[in-house]
Write a protein that holds these residues in place. Sequence first.
Motif, PDB file in Angstrom:
ATOM      1  N   SER A 175      50.074 -14.660  69.850  1.00  0.00           N
ATOM      2  CA  SER A 175      49.614 -15.741  70.251  1.00  0.00           C
ATOM      3  C   SER A 175      49.303 -15.601  71.930  1.00  0.00           C
ATOM      4  O   SER A 175      48.621 -16.437  72.719  1.00  0.00           O
ATOM      5  N   LEU A 176      49.734 -14.567  72.483  1.00  0.00           N
ATOM      6  CA  LEU A 176      49.779 -14.314  74.059  1.00  0.00           C
ATOM      7  C   LEU A 176      48.289 -13.873  74.271  1.00  0.00           C
ATOM      8  O   LEU A 176      47.761 -12.935  73.867  1.00  0.00           O
ATOM      9  N   VAL A 177      47.820 -14.771  75.294  1.00  0.00           N
ATOM     10  CA  VAL A 177      46.321 -14.380  75.837  1.00  0.00           C
ATOM     11  C   VAL A 177      46.542 -13.971  77.476  1.00  0.00           C
ATOM     12  O   VAL A 177      47.102 -15.197  78.137  1.00  0.00           O
ATOM     13  N   LEU A 178      46.107 -13.053  77.658  1.00  0.00           N
ATOM     14  CA  LEU A 178      45.674 -12.682  79.456  1.00  0.00           C
ATOM     15  C   LEU A 178      44.483 -13.613  79.927  1.00  0.00           C
ATOM     16  O   LEU A 178      43.670 -13.169  79.606  1.00  0.00           O
ATOM     17  N   ASP A 179      44.630 -14.679  80.563  1.00  0.00           N
ATOM     18  CA  ASP A 179      43.680 -15.597  80.802  1.00  0.00           C
ATOM     19  C   ASP A 179      42.986 -14.779  82.132  1.00  0.00           C
ATOM     20  O   ASP A 179      41.794 -14.877  82.282  1.00  0.00           O
ATOM     21  N   GLY A 180      43.792 -14.027  82.836  1.00  0.00           N
ATOM     22  CA  GLY A 180      42.983 -13.270  84.114  1.00  0.00           C
ATOM     23  C   GLY A 180      43.945 -12.905  85.188  1.00  0.00           C
ATOM     24  O   GLY A 180      45.003 -13.268  85.260  1.00  0.00           O
ATOM     25  N   ILE A 181      43.335 -12.170  85.848  1.00  0.00           N
ATOM     26  CA  ILE A 181      43.950 -11.692  87.109  1.00  0.00           C
ATOM     27  C   ILE A 181      43.433 -12.646  88.395  1.00  0.00           C
ATOM     28  O   ILE A 181      42.015 -12.909  88.348  1.00  0.00           O
ATOM     29  N   LEU A 182      44.302 -13.181  89.246  1.00  0.00           N
ATOM     30  CA  LEU A 182      43.695 -14.072  90.047  1.00  0.00           C
ATOM     31  C   LEU A 182      43.914 -13.324  91.433  1.00  0.00           C
ATOM     32  O   LEU A 182      45.039 -12.935  91.941  1.00  0.00           O
ATOM     33  N   LEU A 208      38.345  -9.794  83.135  1.00  0.00           N
ATOM     34  CA  LEU A 208      39.628  -9.780  83.308  1.00  0.00           C
ATOM     35  C   LEU A 208      40.053 -10.565  84.510  1.00  0.00           C
ATOM     36  O   LEU A 208      41.327 -10.652  84.912  1.00  0.00           O
ATOM     37  N   LEU A 209      39.101 -10.838  85.430  1.00  0.00           N
ATOM     38  CA  LEU A 209      39.136 -11.365  86.758  1.00  0.00           C
ATOM     39  C   LEU A 209      38.681 -12.763  86.943  1.00  0.00           C
ATOM     40  O   LEU A 209      37.485 -12.941  86.275  1.00  0.00           O
ATOM     41  N   PHE A 210      39.413 -13.602  87.623  1.00  0.00           N
ATOM     42  CA  PHE A 210      38.854 -14.936  87.500  1.00  0.00           C
ATOM     43  C   PHE A 210      37.850 -14.965  88.697  1.00  0.00           C
ATOM     44  O   PHE A 210      37.820 -14.250  89.530  1.00  0.00           O
ATOM     45  N   ASP A 211      36.815 -15.756  88.371  1.00  0.00           N
ATOM     46  CA  ASP A 211      35.542 -15.934  89.347  1.00  0.00           C
ATOM     47  C   ASP A 211      36.099 -16.507  90.582  1.00  0.00           C
ATOM     48  O   ASP A 211      35.641 -16.160  91.784  1.00  0.00           O
ATOM     49  N   VAL A 212      37.164 -17.523  90.582  1.00  0.00           N
ATOM     50  CA  VAL A 212      37.591 -17.839  91.659  1.00  0.00           C
ATOM     51  C   VAL A 212      38.662 -17.212  92.173  1.00  0.00           C
ATOM     52  O   VAL A 212      39.516 -16.447  91.762  1.00  0.00           O
TER      53      VAL A 212
END
Length: 255
Positions: A175-182, A208-212
């Motif tokens: 169930s683990l999801v990588l939401d992103g690199i910040l 992989l990378l957040f827009d913000v």
Amino acid sequence: MGTVLAVVSQKGGVGKTTTAINLASALARRGRKTLLVDVDPQGAVRHGVGLTGTEHPAGLADVLAGTRELQDVVLPTPLPWLRVLLAGTVAESAEHESYHNELARSPKLGELFKRARSRGYIVVVDTPPGLGAVTRRVLAHSQHVIVPLQCEPLALQTTTQILRAVRDASTTNASLVLDGILLTMLEDGNAVSQRVAEYVRAQLPAELLFDVAIPRTMASIDAFAAGQPVVLRSPDDPAARAYTRLAELLDSKLQ
Ligand SMILES: Nc1ncnc2c1ncn2[C@@H]1O[C@H](COP(=O)(O)OP(=O)(O)O)[C@@H](O)[C@H]1O
Ligand SMILES: [Mg+2]
């Protein structure tokens, strides 16, 4: 059902604690029932949320040691939807080995997260740097993970390790999801910092990378010194706005 989001990175000083505190506060400001948990025995969350007396309040380590009950150590904050579970009295001692061992061995962390989820909490977890037993244990019981990456030279050097650790954790925790690199501490007007951000954007897959990205701001430093999340102390500051935007992006995913 709530969910658990871990903030992890291989390196220290990259903005994990700042991210955990501000993301938790921004989610709570959106009306999401949020529990901020400090599993780092250094216990820095306590400073960021202004709970700085001379004595360390009891917290996670004391629950793990069996000396306190969870309901007695989950603390209220000025935000009605935000509660915190601090690291606890372990932060007073120079030696954290027994805490690491206890956390790695005991089923209590998983039970605690499950209980909070069943009560509908978004659990935001601040972790120690590195991929030690504590972080691996947290990943085993999380559904979401975000990785702060400071905009400095060699920023990408440790990223492969952390991505591998997340992938390893997801082989046993489906169930683990990588939401992103910040990207964090991006400095306006600093050519090196800007170049690092460009390089990271060019190297990593866009998804992989957040827009913000989080800018480095004086208000963030002031807020930490004053014991307040920057999203509450200076909501119009660019870093505060970026954390608010991050919470907005994550909100619908955190079910
Ligand atoms: N956006 C920011 N702007 C300015 N200073 C920041 C920002 N984010 C973090 N810092 C500062 O950088 C230092 C390290 O951040 P911290 O969140 O404690 O990192 P970590 O938890 O990864 O060790 C702290 O002094 C913090 O106040
Ligand atoms: Mg920290």
